[in-house]
Design a protein around this motif. Sequence first.
Motif, short mmCIF file in Angstrom:
data_model
loop_
_atom_site.label_atom_id
_atom_site.label_comp_id
_atom_site.label_asym_id
_atom_site.label_seq_id
_atom_site.Cartn_x
_atom_site.Cartn_y
_atom_site.Cartn_z
N MET A 133 -7.60 47.75 17.77
CA MET A 133 -8.95 47.86 17.21
C MET A 133 -9.10 47.01 15.95
O MET A 133 -10.17 46.42 15.71
CB MET A 133 -9.26 49.32 16.90
CG MET A 133 -9.43 50.20 18.13
SD MET A 133 -10.77 49.69 19.21
CE MET A 133 -12.17 50.05 18.17
N ASP A 134 -8.03 46.91 15.15
CA ASP A 134 -8.08 46.04 13.97
C ASP A 134 -8.25 44.58 14.38
O ASP A 134 -9.04 43.83 13.77
CB ASP A 134 -6.81 46.21 13.14
CG ASP A 134 -6.74 47.57 12.45
OD1 ASP A 134 -7.80 48.20 12.30
OD2 ASP A 134 -5.63 48.00 12.09
N LEU A 135 -7.51 44.16 15.41
CA LEU A 135 -7.64 42.78 15.89
C LEU A 135 -9.03 42.53 16.47
O LEU A 135 -9.61 41.46 16.26
CB LEU A 135 -6.57 42.49 16.95
CG LEU A 135 -5.11 42.54 16.47
CD1 LEU A 135 -4.17 42.34 17.65
CD2 LEU A 135 -4.86 41.49 15.41
N ILE A 136 -9.54 43.52 17.20
CA ILE A 136 -10.89 43.38 17.77
C ILE A 136 -11.92 43.27 16.67
O ILE A 136 -12.86 42.46 16.76
CB ILE A 136 -11.18 44.58 18.69
CG1 ILE A 136 -10.34 44.50 19.96
CG2 ILE A 136 -12.67 44.64 19.04
CD1 ILE A 136 -10.45 45.72 20.85
N GLU A 137 -11.75 44.06 15.61
CA GLU A 137 -12.71 44.01 14.49
C GLU A 137 -12.68 42.65 13.81
O GLU A 137 -13.73 42.12 13.41
CB GLU A 137 -12.40 45.12 13.50
CG GLU A 137 -13.47 45.32 12.45
CD GLU A 137 -13.29 46.59 11.66
OE1 GLU A 137 -13.93 46.72 10.59
OE2 GLU A 137 -12.53 47.47 12.11
N ASP A 138 -11.47 42.07 13.66
CA ASP A 138 -11.37 40.73 13.07
C ASP A 138 -12.09 39.71 13.95
O ASP A 138 -12.79 38.81 13.45
CB ASP A 138 -9.90 40.33 12.91
CG ASP A 138 -9.19 41.17 11.86
OD1 ASP A 138 -9.89 41.77 11.02
OD2 ASP A 138 -7.95 41.25 11.89
N ARG A 139 -11.91 39.82 15.27
CA ARG A 139 -12.62 38.91 16.17
C ARG A 139 -14.12 39.10 16.11
O ARG A 139 -14.89 38.14 16.24
CB ARG A 139 -12.12 39.12 17.60
CG ARG A 139 -10.71 38.61 17.84
CD ARG A 139 -10.14 39.12 19.14
NE ARG A 139 -10.98 38.79 20.28
CZ ARG A 139 -10.82 39.29 21.50
NH1 ARG A 139 -9.86 40.16 21.72
NH2 ARG A 139 -11.62 38.92 22.48
N LEU A 140 -14.55 40.35 15.91
CA LEU A 140 -15.99 40.60 15.80
C LEU A 140 -16.58 39.88 14.60
O LEU A 140 -17.68 39.32 14.67
CB LEU A 140 -16.25 42.11 15.67
CG LEU A 140 -16.29 42.93 16.96
CD1 LEU A 140 -16.41 44.40 16.65
CD2 LEU A 140 -17.43 42.49 17.84
N LEU A 141 -15.84 39.91 13.48
CA LEU A 141 -16.36 39.30 12.26
C LEU A 141 -16.28 37.78 12.30
O LEU A 141 -17.12 37.09 11.70
CB LEU A 141 -15.59 39.84 11.06
CG LEU A 141 -15.73 41.35 10.80
CD1 LEU A 141 -14.83 41.78 9.66
CD2 LEU A 141 -17.18 41.71 10.51
N LEU A 142 -15.26 37.25 13.01
CA LEU A 142 -15.09 35.80 13.05
C LEU A 142 -15.92 35.16 14.16
O LEU A 142 -16.77 34.31 13.88
CB LEU A 142 -13.60 35.46 13.26
CG LEU A 142 -12.67 35.83 12.09
CD1 LEU A 142 -11.22 35.55 12.45
CD2 LEU A 142 -13.06 35.07 10.82
N LEU A 189 -23.23 44.58 18.96
CA LEU A 189 -24.64 44.43 19.32
C LEU A 189 -25.46 43.92 18.14
O LEU A 189 -26.38 43.11 18.32
CB LEU A 189 -25.19 45.78 19.81
CG LEU A 189 -24.53 46.33 21.09
CD1 LEU A 189 -25.09 47.71 21.41
CD2 LEU A 189 -24.73 45.38 22.26
N SER A 190 -25.13 44.40 16.93
CA SER A 190 -25.86 43.95 15.74
C SER A 190 -25.60 42.47 15.46
O SER A 190 -26.53 41.72 15.13
CB SER A 190 -25.45 44.80 14.54
OG SER A 190 -26.10 44.36 13.37
N SER A 231 -27.41 40.44 17.98
CA SER A 231 -28.84 40.46 17.67
C SER A 231 -29.15 39.55 16.48
O SER A 231 -30.14 38.80 16.51
CB SER A 231 -29.29 41.89 17.38
OG SER A 231 -30.65 41.94 17.02
N ASN A 232 -28.29 39.60 15.45
CA ASN A 232 -28.52 38.74 14.28
C ASN A 232 -28.37 37.27 14.65
O ASN A 232 -29.11 36.41 14.16
CB ASN A 232 -27.53 39.09 13.17
CG ASN A 232 -27.84 40.43 12.53
OD1 ASN A 232 -28.97 40.91 12.60
ND2 ASN A 232 -26.84 41.05 11.93
N ARG A 233 -27.37 36.98 15.51
CA ARG A 233 -27.20 35.60 15.95
C ARG A 233 -28.44 35.11 16.71
O ARG A 233 -28.88 33.98 16.54
CB ARG A 233 -25.95 35.48 16.82
CG ARG A 233 -25.70 34.09 17.34
CD ARG A 233 -24.51 34.04 18.28
NE ARG A 233 -23.27 34.28 17.58
CZ ARG A 233 -22.07 34.31 18.19
NH1 ARG A 233 -22.01 34.14 19.50
NH2 ARG A 233 -20.98 34.52 17.50
#
Length: 372
Positions: free
Chosen positions: A200-209, A288-289, A292-294
Amino acid sequence: MAKPLHFKNRKKKYELPAPGTTPGFVYIAEDSLPPKITLYSYNSEHFEIEELKSLNAISAKTNRKDTFYWVELKGLKSAEMFKIFSDELKIHKLVLEDITRTYHRPKFEEYSGYNFAISRMLRINTEGELENQQFSIIQTHQVLYTFQESYDDCLEAVRNRLKEGKGNIRTGGSGYLMYALMDMVVDSYFSIINTWNENMDLIEDRLLLRPDKMVMYEIQQVKRNLISLRRVVWAERDKMNDILRSDSVLIAEQTKMFIKDAYDHTVQLMEMVESMKEIASSNIDMYLSIISNRMNEIMKVLTIISSIFIPLTFVAGIYGMNFAKQDPVTGKVMPNNMPELYQEHGYAYTLLIMAFIAVVQIIFFWRKNWFR
């Protein structure tokens, strides 16, 4: 878009009994493994391991009063083995049915002369999928019988403790060994959660990058696994509570102190699972956010480009109508027609005016901070 094959949840399907089936029916699945039987004999002074080919005369092999026994059975493809449990060891047919129907939730039941318990043994395979197999226990005064679906398990640490004679495992009797095995199963859940937490930490990093569609599939897979683990841990907690409230003479009060510790572990696991479920849900919302922002940023750029070209298109459209000031055939002057159409340097002047309009708009958008 179809879900990628790697992330398809190949959940094990259990064959349920047909309606009206006689209770106590021992079911041997076609994909069951041939049984491997290991007999551990131990007390405070000695420890022995013996591989058995069958359970014939098992009572004669486990009759020494000063010794405790652990009969480990891996693989359930033997109707003869369960017949011995029924006829020779007097195990109730409902218990044998629960052992062979490997879809039961964790539970603890008391019978005359023995106790019966079920745990769920979880592990992550090489493909990253969660495997869920049943681990059944029959506890008598001196002998502990365990049943597994496959040959792989997470109990090697308990075998090493039994071999080395560390702690109370050789002197605590069958009740303590049952606790040690169930506690080992519960402790294995922590390593699974830690693995998912790192993912989940790796997934969160990918989400932000740089989020992509595969992230969504991975988060959903973790969330499904957490739901499965929560269902197991919830029942495991209830089972530990039932053991603590049990009056069975086969479980010593000293052993119940250790079971209370295992119960606390299940409560801690419940909290960890709930918190990870919230993190998984928040990561889905974050994905999703971000998407949506992109999309909003893309629409913003397209809107700015359209806003710049709308007045330019308007100017070009006006002068594209080609209403001549003078009829080219008769030479007659047309009133109220376009006087600039044949003006010297009109094309250059029009381009300059259009460029001026575009620059003014860009300056206006920049002052409004629309380019950030």
